[in-house]
Each structure stands twice: as C-alpha cells, then as structure tokens.
Design a protein around this motif. Structure first.
Motif, PDB file in Angstrom:
ATOM      1  N   LEU A 222      -2.989 -16.612  -8.639  1.00 35.07           N
ATOM      2  CA  LEU A 222      -3.948 -15.663  -8.069  1.00 35.07           C
ATOM      3  C   LEU A 222      -3.692 -15.445  -6.581  1.00 35.07           C
ATOM      4  O   LEU A 222      -3.801 -14.321  -6.077  1.00 35.07           O
ATOM      5  N   ALA A 223      -3.347 -16.530  -5.893  1.00 34.95           N
ATOM      6  CA  ALA A 223      -3.048 -16.403  -4.462  1.00 34.95           C
ATOM      7  C   ALA A 223      -1.863 -15.468  -4.259  1.00 34.95           C
ATOM      8  O   ALA A 223      -1.869 -14.601  -3.366  1.00 34.95           O
ATOM      9  N   GLY A 224      -0.826 -15.631  -5.112  1.00 36.31           N
ATOM     10  CA  GLY A 224       0.350 -14.763  -5.014  1.00 36.31           C
ATOM     11  C   GLY A 224      -0.008 -13.302  -5.250  1.00 36.31           C
ATOM     12  O   GLY A 224       0.423 -12.410  -4.500  1.00 36.31           O
ATOM     13  N   LEU A 225      -0.809 -13.055  -6.271  1.00 44.92           N
ATOM     14  CA  LEU A 225      -1.202 -11.678  -6.571  1.00 44.92           C
ATOM     15  C   LEU A 225      -2.030 -11.086  -5.435  1.00 44.92           C
ATOM     16  O   LEU A 225      -1.872  -9.915  -5.085  1.00 44.92           O
ATOM     17  N   ALA A 226      -2.915 -11.908  -4.840  1.00 47.31           N
ATOM     18  CA  ALA A 226      -3.733 -11.415  -3.728  1.00 47.31           C
ATOM     19  C   ALA A 226      -2.848 -10.980  -2.566  1.00 47.31           C
ATOM     20  O   ALA A 226      -3.095  -9.945  -1.924  1.00 47.31           O
ATOM     21  N   THR A 227      -1.798 -11.746  -2.314  1.00 51.51           N
ATOM     22  CA  THR A 227      -0.852 -11.387  -1.255  1.00 51.51           C
ATOM     23  C   THR A 227      -0.157 -10.067  -1.569  1.00 51.51           C
ATOM     24  O   THR A 227      -0.028  -9.181  -0.708  1.00 51.51           O
ATOM     25  N   GLN A 228       0.280  -9.934  -2.829  1.00 50.81           N
ATOM     26  CA  GLN A 228       0.964  -8.697  -3.229  1.00 50.81           C
ATOM     27  C   GLN A 228       0.030  -7.489  -3.127  1.00 50.81           C
ATOM     28  O   GLN A 228       0.448  -6.389  -2.776  1.00 50.81           O
ATOM     29  N   ILE A 229      -1.240  -7.726  -3.446  1.00 50.47           N
ATOM     30  CA  ILE A 229      -2.211  -6.630  -3.374  1.00 50.47           C
ATOM     31  C   ILE A 229      -2.391  -6.176  -1.931  1.00 50.47           C
ATOM     32  O   ILE A 229      -2.367  -4.970  -1.627  1.00 50.47           O
ATOM     33  N   SER A 230      -2.550  -7.132  -1.030  1.00 49.89           N
ATOM     34  CA  SER A 230      -2.697  -6.769   0.382  1.00 49.89           C
ATOM     35  C   SER A 230      -1.461  -6.033   0.884  1.00 49.89           C
ATOM     36  O   SER A 230      -1.566  -5.048   1.625  1.00 49.89           O
ATOM     37  N   ALA A 231      -0.301  -6.517   0.440  1.00 50.83           N
ATOM     38  CA  ALA A 231       0.946  -5.857   0.850  1.00 50.83           C
ATOM     39  C   ALA A 231       0.979  -4.414   0.353  1.00 50.83           C
ATOM     40  O   ALA A 231       1.382  -3.495   1.074  1.00 50.83           O
ATOM     41  N   ALA A 232       0.506  -4.219  -0.884  1.00 53.61           N
ATOM     42  CA  ALA A 232       0.509  -2.875  -1.450  1.00 53.61           C
ATOM     43  C   ALA A 232      -0.458  -1.945  -0.721  1.00 53.61           C
ATOM     44  O   ALA A 232      -0.325  -0.724  -0.787  1.00 53.61           O
ATOM     45  N   PHE A 233      -1.422  -2.525  -0.029  1.00 56.54           N
ATOM     46  CA  PHE A 233      -2.335  -1.731   0.787  1.00 56.54           C
ATOM     47  C   PHE A 233      -1.849  -1.683   2.241  1.00 56.54           C
ATOM     48  O   PHE A 233      -2.662  -1.600   3.165  1.00 56.54           O
ATOM     49  N   ALA A 272      -0.861  -0.811  -5.722  1.00 55.25           N
ATOM     50  CA  ALA A 272      -1.641  -2.046  -5.868  1.00 55.25           C
ATOM     51  C   ALA A 272      -2.179  -2.228  -7.290  1.00 55.25           C
ATOM     52  O   ALA A 272      -2.537  -3.351  -7.682  1.00 55.25           O
ATOM     53  N   VAL A 273      -2.247  -1.125  -8.043  1.00 64.20           N
ATOM     54  CA  VAL A 273      -2.947  -1.163  -9.328  1.00 64.20           C
ATOM     55  C   VAL A 273      -2.408  -2.210 -10.311  1.00 64.20           C
ATOM     56  O   VAL A 273      -3.186  -2.997 -10.858  1.00 64.20           O
ATOM     57  N   PRO A 274      -1.089  -2.269 -10.541  1.00 68.02           N
ATOM     58  CA  PRO A 274      -0.602  -3.266 -11.510  1.00 68.02           C
ATOM     59  C   PRO A 274      -0.969  -4.699 -11.113  1.00 68.02           C
ATOM     60  O   PRO A 274      -1.381  -5.491 -11.960  1.00 68.02           O
ATOM     61  N   PHE A 275      -0.828  -5.002  -9.826  1.00 64.74           N
ATOM     62  CA  PHE A 275      -1.191  -6.349  -9.364  1.00 64.74           C
ATOM     63  C   PHE A 275      -2.684  -6.601  -9.551  1.00 64.74           C
ATOM     64  O   PHE A 275      -3.111  -7.680  -9.940  1.00 64.74           O
ATOM     65  N   LEU A 276      -3.442  -5.574  -9.236  1.00 67.21           N
ATOM     66  CA  LEU A 276      -4.892  -5.697  -9.300  1.00 67.21           C
ATOM     67  C   LEU A 276      -5.366  -5.934 -10.736  1.00 67.21           C
ATOM     68  O   LEU A 276      -6.247  -6.764 -10.987  1.00 67.21           O
TER      69      LEU A 276
END
Length: 599
Positions: A222-233, A272-276
């Motif tokens: 989850l931490a990894g996905l949260a990072t990817q989401i922020s990056a996508a934004f 961000a959608v796929p990660f989200l």
DNA sequence: TTCCGTTGCGCG
DNA sequence: AAAGCGCGCAACGGAA
C-alpha cells in the motif's frame, strides 16, 4: 409443555410450568442450578409428550450462559423478539388496549425481563471485571425475580392471544416459532464459531500486502501504491484514503470527477487511476479484514461473530462486530474445516425471484420457477437472452429501471402480469403510506412523521414538491422490495430452523456410528469457552448463516446425511410457506474443505 | 479530545 | 426521463 424461566441470585432461577394457552397452572418453583434443571427437562422431554418450550425474555442474554454450561435447548419462545414482531404490525402499543388488569404495562415487563433473565451466576468468560456492578443492575433478588416472572408469564400469554388474533394466525405463529428458534441457532453459531485458519489468513494478507507492518503503518504494498499515486499527480502529496484530497487532485489536473467511487474512476483517463483502483481494493482488505481483524476476532481457530436476529427490518439477520456478513471472497480461503471434518456450503439458488413467483401465484412465472435455472427459463420471453431476463427481474423487485431495464420491464409485465401486479401493489401501498407484510406476516416499518409531513401536500410546486415525489418513490421502492426480501428471509429462516432440528437428530442418532464427533482444533480444549468441553455443540453444526446461504461443519462421513438434511429442510420450507406450489426452491450444496472452493 | 455525518465498499 | 433494495465497518474531516 411450556416453562417460563427467570434467573435469580447465583445459579438459581424460578421456573413455572404453563399450559399451552400460556396460563400458569402451577406455582413457580425455585431451582438452585438453572443449567442442570434445564438439562434435566431437555432429557426428560421426549418421554413426557414432547420437549419443553422455554419461555424467556431474551434468548441472546439467557442462552449463551446455558451453552457455556454445556446445555442445549430444543425450543423457546423469545418474548422480546415476538413483541417486536407484534408491535411492527402497527397495533397500538402494548398496554394501551391489552393491559393486564393487575400487572404493569406489558411493554414494561418486556423491557425489564431481559435484565433479570440475563442471569448473574459467575461468568468465567473474559470480560471487564466490575462492569456488571458498576453499570448493570445489581444481582436480582428472589423477590424481583418473582415479580419479573409474573410479568413474563402475563406478557407471554398476551402474545399468544395476539398471535392467534392475527389475520393469518398459522403463518404468524410459524413466524414466531422460527424467529425464536433463530435466536437459539444464532447463539449456538456464535458459541461454536466458524473454523478459521489464522495462519492461512496471515499468509494471504502477506501475499497481497507484504509483511505485516507496525501498528498504524501502511503495509509495504500500500505504501508503494501511495507513492505511485502521488507521483501520478505530479508529485503532490495525496492521501489516497481521503476522497476530498483525491477530488481536489483530479480537479487540479483538469480531470474533474463527481466522486472517487471505483466505478466512476474506471471511466476516467488519468495515470493515477490504475494505481488508485488497486490501492482501494487492497486498502479495503487491510482495513476491514486485515491483521487487526485477525487479532481481534479469531481465537483458537474459530471466528465468533455475534448475530443480531431480527436486526434488519426485512427479517434478515444483522451482525455486531467482525463484519460476519461481509466476509470478502478472497478471505474465505481462511475458512478451512478441521482435520477429518468438512464444510457443507449450501446456497439457495435465485431465491428472491422464486419467492416472488410463489407469492404472486403467477402460473407462467411459477412454471419457469419450477426449473433449475429460473433466468434461463425466462430467457425465452427476452429473445433467449438470459442476462436480459435477470435484469428485468431484478428491476421489478428493486424498483430500478435505468436504461434498457424499462423495456425489459415492459416485457415482464406483459408475460407475467400477476408477478408484476404483486410488486406494483406493494409499491403503491408504500407510496400511500401503508404497511406491507411478508408471507409469514413480518411487517415493514410505517413511514416516519417527517415522511408524512413531506408527502402530505402533493401538488405544491417548488423544491419541496420535488423532494416529496422523491420520498414517495423511495418508499414505494422500499415496500416493493420488502415483500420479496422479507418473504425470502422467512423462507431462509424456516430452512435454517428445520436444518438445525435435523442436525440435532443426526447428532443424536449417529453417536454410535461415530458421525457425531467433537470439533477440537489444535487441541484447544475448548479454552475459548473457559471450561469443560461444550457437549451441547458437539456433532455436525451450523457455523454460518448469511441471508440465503448456510454452512455446516461436520465429520467427513456425515456429509451425505447433512446434504440430504439440507435438501429436506429446503423442501419443507417451501411447503410451510406456500403449501402446494409448482415453484421449486433448489439449494446448491458443495462439500468442501475450504469455503473459497464452494463457488 | 470526542462526536458525528459523509464517503466508499464489502456482502446478500 | 429517471430512479433501483437491505445491511456493517473504517477512515476522514469538520463540529462540538
């Protein structure tokens, strides 16, 4: 024979034998050991012209104490549950018209009785020490118990009279019986617990989320996905758990979304959608059925949920704690039978439309419901398209009709006019503020005072008029659905109770054949129950009930008998609810080691 | 700090 | 034309 029971000081209790009309024909007797006295009655019952029906105020407080002492009972009359059924019919509150001459109002008796019936003998289960004396009532004295017993007996007799005076006394009487027996089954399932492999659950979580994190921390995945989401934004810090932050972040990127529901996001073009979407799914698992859940709810290889009988207006059960009725599919991998045992998972197929067919007495519809796959049988009316038949039916029962559904509904209306008329009549009753009832007579709640105010003056133009229309339609959808959902709940409850009885018979007759068995995972020795093994819960037993699905845990050798018992119980339920009807209520059963393999 | 309404999603 | 039913639980975020 009926016996009213109220707990007194210590393990004492007052018992009073009642005639079948509820009148007392003997003075109360004081017993020193309630569990022992109950056990003796249960043993002696069959030879004395049928088993005892225990009349008590509240099964959910009284029965767990008996179970802990190793005592099972066959039948009861739960005054609190039955009072709720009676009052829901919309009659004047008890006490107004039916007050018993010298007694307190019945409602008061019912309110006070559970307190005393809860029993006050030493409770070996872990709990907050001292709480009972700080916040609960003091141990009831024998005089108080005598008063409560008097009120209980009067309340019970009055309930029998009110049941007999119902529009359909036989059906409503059956409802009262199965509601009470449901209370027994619920307490037994809570005590018995659902087989749960904590090690399997833990491995499953670790596989999806990574190793268990420290308290309050995100698992690695989850931490990894949260990072990817922020990056996508664009590197902005966005908490994916916060819908507000997500909405803002999407807006800043020029992709305004009405909400962050996954269904909405799926149609959105943003990196961000796929990660989200993946984050949401895993975060949900972690929050609702993760390690914290495991710590809190699983002990000694068992999940002990608390069922709330009658917790849903439709008669479905609710649950308290542990989300027992929302166990995600992936987590069902952790529900594994004990060695040498198996799970019999049974599911009523297409229960609600079948119930509608039987309710409406629609011959054409019922004929289709006489087959194994109802939707397939109806497909002919929809150009052979099974999916369309399903949409049409669900729309009819739920009151939906978006998009294509309205045309499908029209087809349904033409081909099966009686089924359509049945739900339409229920919807109309709801819109008119009336109360509707299930097959066995469970009533839906009346509209609220606010609803009546809002809908009182229909043709006032303006915003209020809009709201009034909406409320009107909403109640129509509610009552439309209620008659089907609540009647399906009637059926499922009758099935559950009939199955409970058959399983008890099986355990009783199979002892010498070695089919009874004692579940004792990992040599736990029944430590959850803090005492002697609970003989009352030996043998094949119900471990789960979820609206139209039951699970029985039993020895492998007993599985065929259990499957047969389920089939018999289902057939009996159909007959008891609807008498002679061409509608079939097929139940799919799977004999599996793991719940996840059932479907 | 606690409380509570909203949002979102799991199940049927 | 549009609207679907019933729950429990967790997290957030503003109110008290």
């Amino acid at each position: 024979m009926r016996v009213a029971v109220v707990a007194g000081p210590g393990r004492t209790a007052l018992l009073q034998e009642l005639a079948e009309d509820g009148s007392a024909y003997a003075a109360p007797t004081l017993v020193n050991d309630l569990p022992a006295a109950v056990a003796e009655h249960e043993r002696a019952g069959p030879e004395h012209g049928g088993s005892v029906r225990w009349v008590w105020a509240d099964t959910s407080t009284a029965y767990p104490l008996l179970l802990r002492a190793g005592v099972r009972v066959d039948r009861c009359h739960d005054v609190a549950l039955i009072e709720a059924l009676l009052l829901a019919r919309g009659e004047a509150p008890a006490g107004a018209g039916s007050m018993v001459a010298q007694g307190a109002p019945l409602a008061q008796a019912v309110a006070v009785a559970p307190r005393a019936a809860a029993g006050r003998w030493p409770d070996p289960a872990p709990g907050a020490p001292g709480q009972a004396t700080l916040f609960g009532p003091a141990e009831p004295g024998i005089d108080e118990a005598r008063d409560v017993l008097g009120a209980l007996v009067l309340a019970h007799a009055d309930q029998l009279r009110r049941i007999a005076a119902d529009t359909h006394p036989a059906r409503f009487g059956l409802l009262a019986a199965v509601e009470s027996a449901g209370g027994l089954a619920a307490a037994e399932m809570s005590a018995r617990g659902m087989p749960w492999r904590a090690d399997v659950h833990d491995a499953l979580l670790a596989g999806l989320l990574g190793p268990r994190p420290g308290p309050g921390l995100r698992p690695p995945r989850l931490a990894g996905l949260a990072t990817q989401i922020s990056a996508a934004f664009g590197g902005r810090a966005v908490n994916p758990d916060s819908p507000a932050q997500l909405l803002k972040a999407f807006a800043i990127d020029g992709v305004p979304v009405p909400s962050t529901r996954s269904g909405v996001l799926r149609g959105i073009d943003h990196p961000a959608v796929p990660f989200l979407l993946e984050y949401k799914e895993l975060a949900r698992l972690h929050a609702a059925h993760g390690w914290a859940w495991l710590d809190e709810w699983v002990r000694d290889g068992r999940f002990h949920p608390e069922y709330v009988v009658g917790g849903v207006v439709s008669g479905r059960w609710a649950s308290r704690g542990g989300g027992a009725l929302q166990i995600p599919r992936v987590v069902r991998r952790a529900v594994v039978a004990d060695p040498g045992w198996t799970l019999v998972v049974a599911d009523a197929a297409q229960l609600e439309p079948r119930v509608l067919a039987a309710l409406a007495g629609d011959d054409a519809f019922a004929e289709a419901a006489g087959t194994g796959d109802l939707y397939q049988a109806l497909a002919g009316a929809f150009g052979g398209d099974r999916a369309k038949a399903k949409v049409a039916l669900l729309s009819a029962m739920y009151g939906g009709a978006g998009g294509e559904a309205s045309q499908l509904l029209a087809v349904l209306r033409r081909r099966f006019p009686l089924a359509d008329a049945y739900v339409e009549a229920a919807a109309r009753a709801g819109e008119e503020g009336r109360v509707v009832r299930s097959r066995l007579g469970r009533s839906c709640p009346p509209p609220s005072a606010e609803w009546r105010d809002l809908t009182a003056s229909p043709d006032e133009p303006g915003a209020d008029d809009q709201r009034a229309r909406r409320s009107l339609r909403a109640r129509g959808r509610f009552t439309r659905n209620f008659v089907v959902q609540a009647s399906a709940a009637d059926w499922a409850l009758v099935l559950l109770v009939g199955l409970r009885r058959r399983l008890a018979d099986l355990a009783g007759s199979a002892g010498s054949a070695g089919l009874a068995g004692t579940a004792d995972p990992a040599g736990a020795g029944g430590s959850f129950r803090s005492g002697a093994p609970v003989r009352a819960l030996d043998g094949p037993g119900l471990v789960f009930f979820q609206h139209d699905e039951v699970i029985v845990h039993c020895l492998r050798a007993a599985a065929p008998d259990v499957v047969a018992a389920i089939g018999d119980a289902a057939q009996e339920a159909g007959r008891l609810l609807f008498g002679a009807t061409p509608v079939r209520f097929p139940v799919t059963t799977a004999v599996v080691d793991c719940y996840a393999d059932a479907k």
